[in-house]
Scaffold this active site. Structure first.
Site, PDB file in Angstrom:
ATOM      1  CG  HIS A 108       0.454   6.192  -0.682  1.00 54.81           C
ATOM      2  ND1 HIS A 108      -0.630   6.658  -1.380  1.00 54.81           N
ATOM      3  CD2 HIS A 108      -0.045   5.579   0.420  1.00 54.81           C
ATOM      4  CE1 HIS A 108      -1.743   6.340  -0.739  1.00 54.81           C
ATOM      5  NE2 HIS A 108      -1.417   5.673   0.356  1.00 54.81           N
TER       6      HIS A 108
ATOM      7  CG  HIS B 118      -1.813   1.182   1.330  1.00 50.82           C
ATOM      8  ND1 HIS B 118      -3.087   1.204   0.831  1.00 50.82           N
ATOM      9  CD2 HIS B 118      -1.604   2.411   1.874  1.00 50.82           C
ATOM     10  CE1 HIS B 118      -3.633   2.394   1.059  1.00 50.82           C
ATOM     11  NE2 HIS B 118      -2.755   3.136   1.695  1.00 50.82           N
ATOM     12  CD  GLU B 119       1.609   3.648   3.682  1.00 48.53           C
ATOM     13  OE1 GLU B 119       1.936   4.722   3.118  1.00 48.53           O
ATOM     14  OE2 GLU B 119       0.522   3.503   4.274  1.00 48.53           O
TER      15      GLU B 119
END
Length: 379
Positions: free
Chosen positions: A29, A25-26
């Site tokens: 980003h 997920h990170e």
């Protein structure tokens, strides 16, 4: 006989689920930010004090926090909770300021924020596509193989060979469609449309509540009509078709999540069914004992959940940021910092309240409240 995986295996399985999914997920980003030239000051898996870490040549601090319940990417210029320009940000040298998150146009900021949930969905699609390649595509026809005696289907007069076309007004193409629909609607009265001998007909039935207990002692209540399937059809899947099937299955899972949340909001389903990190840990330990295929499938489910929840329009979540960016794009100017700050305070309070609720539910599911109640009973 109830079987338990044990605390050590449960904790290990939980870390193997949460760690990679938070990292993915990170990383979404981070990679999107890097694509648009935003410097990342820190990339953390877990919160709290740093347990281990290093700094790369770009100046990003990669670290692991002691509390493995999430993670974050801190982009250059993130000097306040709402990621808006401040006096401190304006004081930065022009070259350094150009590499900050706030300096980017709203569409780039939106892509950076959306990249986290999107990558979670892509990971789930990759996993489900792999399952489709390995096991094929099961498409059992929406035909009654048997109306099990004593069930709602038998009471409604359904018989072997009836082709179910719709339940509750929703079209049914496969037996799996029926299972997904009925499973989350225990106790509801529905209309069943079917075709028998070439003639269309319909009947009303109340979906029964089937109480089940698995090998780990978990109790479940699911909807049951009592329709046994006809012979299943499993066909091989090619490399090009696998992603299509995976996207379809991901969409079906998201649809069930939306409908379940709607049932909770409208009071048709108890909030006690909401689970949190403790429930994920428990299920992780159970699934890993069932084999790697069950565990990897759980990874896909949790990844979809993580992506979906983060897209909810709640301040503090990615969806909250995207909501403000959409408003900014329409108004052609950012939302006032004061309004955003109050919104984020409200969002933070809502997230903490939800975490408290699911933790109470988890502890209740583990039997803590029953045990305490027993201790407080007068002897």
């Amino acid at each position: 006989m109830i079987q338990t995986p044990g605390i050590v295996l449960t904790l290990l399985a939980f870390v193997l689920v949460i760690g990679p999914l938070v990292f993915v997920h990170e990383m979404g980003h981070y990679l999107a930010g890097r694509w648009f030239g935003v410097k990342a000051d820190a990339f953390s898996i877990g919160f709290g004090r740093e347990v281990a870490g290093w700094t790369d040549r770009r100046g990003t601090r990669w670290k692991i926090g002691w509390m493995p319940l999430g993670g974050y990417v801190k982009f250059a210029g993130d000097m306040n909770a709402v990621s808006q320009p401040s006096a401190e940000w304006l004081a930065l040298p022009a070259e350094e300021r150009a590499r900050t998150f706030q300096a980017k146009p709203v569409w780039q900021r939106a892509i950076i924020v959306a990249a986290g949930p999107v990558v979670n969905f892509l990971l789930a699609i990759l996993i489900l596509g792999g399952f489709a390649l390995a096991y094929g595509d099961a498409r059992t026809p929406a035909t009654v193989g048997q109306a099990i005696p004593g069930t709602a289907a038998a009471a409604a007069g359904l018989a072997a060979g009836d082709r179910i076309t719709a339940i509750g007004g929703r079209s049914m193409d496969t037996f799996e469609d029926m299972v997904r629909y009925v499973k989350i609607r225990a106790g509801e009265r529905v209309r069943i449309d079917y075709v028998r001998g070439g003639r269309a007909a319909s009947v009303e039935a109340t979906i029964a509540t089937d109480r089940q207990r698995d090998r780990f002692g978990n109790d479940y209540q699911v909807g049951l009509l009592g329709i046994a399937p006809a012979a299943p059809l499993v066909r091989p899947v090619g490399l090009l078709e696998a992603p299509v099937i995976a996207v379809e299955r991901t969409g079906q899972i998201v649809q069930m999540m939306v409908e379940t949340i709607g049932q909770i909001v409208t009071g048709r389903r108890s909030v006690k069914e909401l689970g949190g990190p403790l429930s994920i840990a428990k299920v992780s330990g159970e699934q890993i004992t069932l084999g790697w295929d069950a565990f990897v499938f759980l990874l896909a489910l949790v990844s979809i959940n993580l992506g979906f929840i983060n897209l909810l329009p709640v301040p503090m979540l990615d969806g909250g940021h995207l909501l403000f960016y959409a408003i900014e794009a329409v108004r052609r100017r950012p939302v006032a910092p004061e309004a955003m700050e109050w919104a984020y305070r409200g969002g933070l309070a809502a997230v903490f309240a939800l975490m408290l609720l699911v933790t109470i539910n988890d502890l209740g599911n583990f039997g803590l409240w029953r045990a305490l109640s027993g201790l407080l009973q007068p002897s």
